[in-house]
Design a protein around this motif. Structure first.
Motif, PDB file in Angstrom:
ATOM      1  N   HIS A 188      33.571 -12.065 -17.812  1.00  0.00           N
ATOM      2  CA  HIS A 188      34.426 -10.696 -17.686  1.00  0.00           C
ATOM      3  C   HIS A 188      34.620 -10.439 -19.252  1.00  0.00           C
ATOM      4  N   LYS A 206      31.929  -8.230 -19.953  1.00  0.00           N
ATOM      5  CA  LYS A 206      31.859  -6.580 -19.648  1.00  0.00           C
ATOM      6  C   LYS A 206      32.454  -5.892 -20.462  1.00  0.00           C
ATOM      7  N   VAL A 250      28.148  -9.208 -11.357  1.00  0.00           N
ATOM      8  CA  VAL A 250      28.927  -8.196 -11.346  1.00  0.00           C
ATOM      9  C   VAL A 250      28.189  -6.796 -10.336  1.00  0.00           C
ATOM     10  N   LEU A 307      35.075  -9.537 -10.999  1.00  0.00           N
ATOM     11  CA  LEU A 307      33.944  -9.240 -11.439  1.00  0.00           C
ATOM     12  C   LEU A 307      32.436  -7.877 -11.143  1.00  0.00           C
ATOM     13  N   THR A 308      32.832  -8.169 -10.280  1.00  0.00           N
ATOM     14  CA  THR A 308      32.552  -6.847  -9.269  1.00  0.00           C
ATOM     15  C   THR A 308      32.523  -5.885 -10.067  1.00  0.00           C
TER      16      THR A 308
END
Length: 269
Positions: A85, A88, A121, A257-258
């Motif tokens: 995360h 990202k 992810v 996360l996705t």
């Protein structure tokens, strides 16, 4: 990067009672929350299960079981999830390359980082910025992700809290674990409250949802720090009807996360 903490005998991180809070912990949930907070505070350090058990004041076995039950994933996977995360957000907000981001969040192998990031992810690190560009340039429209020919057997009623704004973007999906990571077995993106339907998907029994304002920027849509979430408390393995009510995510919960907007490419309208 944060400096690594000193390690004592056996290689364990040295934790003061004031920092760890293990002494005096009298419930399992408190121990889990203390361990989760320690992970967040020492994200880039090479933590072990034993380190977290020392902080929480439990045996490694007891902590691992309680943590998995409470958070939905084992402690070391939780650590990895927080790192992904953080990665990202770095990819979306800083000009760092993938290798730099890999090392910044505590991974040593760019190849391992890239492979695991893609698994969790749904896109590779280098693709995430392109997804963000697409989000910025297009208007989100409803879409559906489901196995071909799957019959809708799970009826879901979505309740949107007051203050969520006009027609927020609502994602409801079925995941393989009680944690929003990887590509779900089925899912729907819709606008606002209402009813929707999903199939029962073997191996993907956990119904999880999140919501963002319709005007949310790409960083919020892809790496929200304070999401609204809804979680069905039990796995879904047979036809049923459920109600989902959104709430702010707890600080110790798994991050989302996705990269949900990226699922449009494999879904259908």
């Amino acid at each position: 990067m944060a400096a690594e903490k000193a390690r004592g005998p056996g290689g364990r991180i040295a934790v003061s009672p004031a920092e760890g809070g293990g002494a005096g912990v009298d419930t399992v949930i408190q121990g889990v929350q203390i361990a989760a907070a320690f992970v967040r505070a020492h994200l880039r350090e090479p933590l072990t299960l034993e380190d977290l058990a020392d902080v929480a004041g439990y045996s490694p076995f007891h902590l691992a079981r309680a943590f998995t039950t409470t958070v939905g994933t084992p402690p070391i996977r939780y650590l990895a999830a927080l790192r992904f995360h953080a990665a990202k957000r770095l990819l979306l907000t800083e000009g760092l390359g993938v290798v730099d981001v890999c090392h910044e969040v505590g991974f040593s192998s760019p190849g391992t980082f890239t492979r695991r990031f893609r698994d969790q992810v749904g896109v590779a690190p280098g693709e995430l910025r392109r997804v963000a560009d697409d989000v910025a340039e297009t208007t989100a429209t409803p879409f559906r992700l489901a196995p071909p020919g799957a019959e809708d057997l799970v009826r879901v009623r979505v309740h949107v809290p007051a203050g969520a704004g006009r027609d927020p973007l609502v994602w409801v999906g079925l995941f393989g674990a009680p944690a929003p990571a990887g590509v779900p077995g089925a899912g729907v993106l819709r606008r606002g409250p209402g009813d929707l339907a999903l199939p029962v998907v073997p191996g993907f029994p956990w119904l999880l949802a999140t919501m963002v304002p319709a005007t949310a920027d790409p960083v919020t849509q892809l790496a929200d720090e304070s999401p609204l979430v809804a979680v069905h408390p039990a796995p879904i393995c047979a036809p049923t009807s459920v109600h989902l009510t959104f709430r702010p995510a707890h600080p110790w919960e798994m991050p989302i996360l996705t990269a949900l907007p990226a699922l449009r490419k494999i879904g259908v309208s």
